[in-house]
Design a protein around this motif. Structure first.
Motif, PDB file in Angstrom:
ATOM      1  N   GLU A 146       0.831  -1.206   0.000  1.00  0.00           N
ATOM      2  CA  GLU A 146       0.000   0.000   0.000  1.00  0.00           C
ATOM      3  C   GLU A 146       0.865   1.256   0.000  1.00  0.00           C
ATOM      4  O   GLU A 146       0.575   2.234  -0.694  1.00  0.00           O
ATOM      5  N   THR A 147       1.941   1.233   0.774  1.00  0.00           N
ATOM      6  CA  THR A 147       2.842   2.380   0.842  1.00  0.00           C
ATOM      7  C   THR A 147       3.513   2.634  -0.501  1.00  0.00           C
ATOM      8  O   THR A 147       3.606   3.783  -0.962  1.00  0.00           O
ATOM      9  N   ASP A 150       1.090   4.217  -2.890  1.00  0.00           N
ATOM     10  CA  ASP A 150       0.769   5.601  -2.561  1.00  0.00           C
ATOM     11  C   ASP A 150       1.905   6.563  -2.881  1.00  0.00           C
ATOM     12  O   ASP A 150       1.675   7.651  -3.425  1.00  0.00           O
ATOM     13  N   TYR A 151       3.123   6.187  -2.547  1.00  0.00           N
ATOM     14  CA  TYR A 151       4.238   7.132  -2.612  1.00  0.00           C
ATOM     15  C   TYR A 151       5.177   6.913  -3.803  1.00  0.00           C
ATOM     16  O   TYR A 151       6.026   7.758  -4.068  1.00  0.00           O
ATOM     17  N   HIS A 219       4.411   6.221   7.551  1.00  0.00           N
ATOM     18  CA  HIS A 219       3.565   7.263   6.960  1.00  0.00           C
ATOM     19  C   HIS A 219       3.886   8.626   7.561  1.00  0.00           C
ATOM     20  O   HIS A 219       3.903   9.634   6.845  1.00  0.00           O
ATOM     21  N   LYS A 411      -2.366  11.903  -4.861  1.00  0.00           N
ATOM     22  CA  LYS A 411      -3.327  10.812  -4.867  1.00  0.00           C
ATOM     23  C   LYS A 411      -4.493  11.103  -5.806  1.00  0.00           C
ATOM     24  O   LYS A 411      -5.044  10.187  -6.436  1.00  0.00           O
TER      25      LYS A 411
END
Length: 449
Positions: A146-147, A150-151, A219, A411
């Protein structure tokens, strides 16, 4: 029906003997027999106490001191060493910080799982340790995936294998977990069902406490290293100052779970931590390296920490209340807005943070152990040092989401790029019309429309 009590595993008293005329059904009597067979062999004294691993050079140097002062010096020397190591990894950059967080997470998980295995090792539960580490792998795959999505979105979109993994990431994560779930069911052994389910729950609670909080710490780090360093430093400061005030001035016990904790240490640590938080934040807020979000540069394939600092890290004049003005003689002070937020962070570290330690103390008392491990002489295990940090990480993440972070443009762009071309064009036209209506975009001719 009488049930043998789990020593070190349950604190409730065994049920009272039922009247003889209440015989119960055959199934109940079979259940009684099962419970007895499933709880006969227990560990009487909890987890074995680890030996003293204080370096020999310190033992010789401090041999003439009482145990109280010897422990003070050992803790002090090792604390300075850990603080020095902490500043070293900060210097090495965000990637090293993330790796250290992962290493700490794995070690904390190992310490807690080892306690569970030590308590129930006589049962030789099949696949317990293997499944525990497998579930750790699954949960880390989910969170770190997930990280990455996202990034590192642009990097993921460039590489075909990563794009496929990202698209089906949650399905793959669920499939991996489901495989472990089936392996657990297949490992169930007659007469040990209850204990196997105990350990299944033990593993999942450990994952919830350790892995989820580690994910939140990373995060926080991406929001800017200051959101990682200041909260951790406040917890460290509070731990040190509460110990110092309690050591020299402590007289009034604070809580029965931790008999050595005193009100003098608690209050002294609170004020010292707030002052430290304000001063330390002032120093760090002046450097872009600490205040800028950690971003991945697609051109250099490296992390970069460079930006124009937001208003949160710009010095501003604040008018002091009349009470403080009468004491200080100042009418205004020049502060970074982040310093105001640091008061909330340091207050939480001092007031609520210790409850993470109290929770850990209760856990250790339940299993009759002094520390989670003996990794750090005078301090115990890694989990003994990070019991408050995990609670702090959750608060910081919630605080940023509630009071600091706004909508994330990156995002939004990720979502837009995932749409069909006609949907993207429709959103573009709607946005253009909105900006023209607001006067932020000059009106264009009909041909352009």
């Amino acid at each position: 029906m009488t049930e043998v009590r789990h020593r070190g595993a349950r604190d409730t008293e065994p049920p009272q003997q039922q009247p003889s005329e209440d015989k119960g059904s055959d199934s109940e009597r079979k259940g009684e027999k099962y419970v007895a067979s499933d709880t006969q062999t227990k560990v009487d004294s909890g987890v074995p106490v680890p030996p003293d691993d204080t370096p020999e050079v310190l033992n010789k140097a401090l041999s003439g001191l009482s145990s109280r002062w010897k422990n003070w010096w050992v803790r002090g020397i090792l604390t300075l060493a850990m603080i020095s190591f902490f500043f070293l990894i900060i210097y090495l950059g965000p990637m090293v910080l993330m790796m250290i967080v992962l290493c700490v997470q794995i070690k904390c998980f190992h310490e807690i799982i080892t306690i569970g295995y030590s308590v129930y090792h006589s049962y030789h539960l099949p696949w317990f340790r293997t499944l525990s580490w497998y579930f750790l792998l699954c949960v880390n795959y989910f969170f770190y995936g997930e990280t990455v999505t996202d990034y590192f979105f642009s990097l993921v979109q460039r590489e075909e294998p990563l794009r496929i993994l990202s698209k089906y990431h949650r399905f793959i994560s669920f499939a991996l977990y489901l495989t472990g779930f089936c392996m657990f069911v297949l490992s169930l052994v007659k007469k040990h069902y209850r204990l196997q389910f105990y350990m299944f729950g033990w593993t999942h609670v450990t994952l919830l406490i350790v892995v989820t909080q580690s994910h939140l710490i990373i995060h926080n780090l991406f929001e800017g290293m200051i959101w990682f360093i200041v909260p951790i430093s406040c917890v460290i400061c509070n731990d040190i100052m509460a110990y110092m005030f309690g050591f020299f001035f402590g007289r009034t016990p604070l809580i029965k779970l931790s008999p050595k904790k005193t009100w003098e240490g608690f209050i002294g640590g609170l004020f010292a931590t707030i002052v430290f938080g304000i001063m330390f934040s002032y120093v760090m807020a002046g450097y872009r390296y600490f205040v800028c979000p950690v971003e991945f540069n697609n051109d250099s394939n490296r992390f970069q920490v460079d930006c124009e600092p937001s208003d949160l890290f710009q010095l501003q004049d604040y008018t002091l209340p009349a009470i403080l003005e009468s004491f200080t003689g100042w009418t205004t002070v020049r502060l970074y807005p982040f310093q105001i937020h640091s008061i909330a962070l340091s207050s939480f570290a001092s007031i609520m943070g210790p409850f993470g330690g109290f929770f850990a103390s209760g856990f250790k008392r339940a299993f009759k152990i002094k520390d989670f491990a003996n990794t750090i002489p005078g301090h115990g295990g890694i989990m003994d040092r990070f019991d408050c940090q995990y609670l702090m990480a959750t608060f910081v993440n919630v605080y940023i989401a509630s009071f600091i972070r706004g909508p994330n443009p990156s995002k939004v762009i990720q979502q837009l790029l995932a749409l069909r071309p006609d949907q993207q064009l429709s959103i573009f036209n709607s946005l253009k019309a909105h900006l023209m209506e607001k006067g932020l975009l000059p009106a264009l001719g009909g041909a352009a429309a």
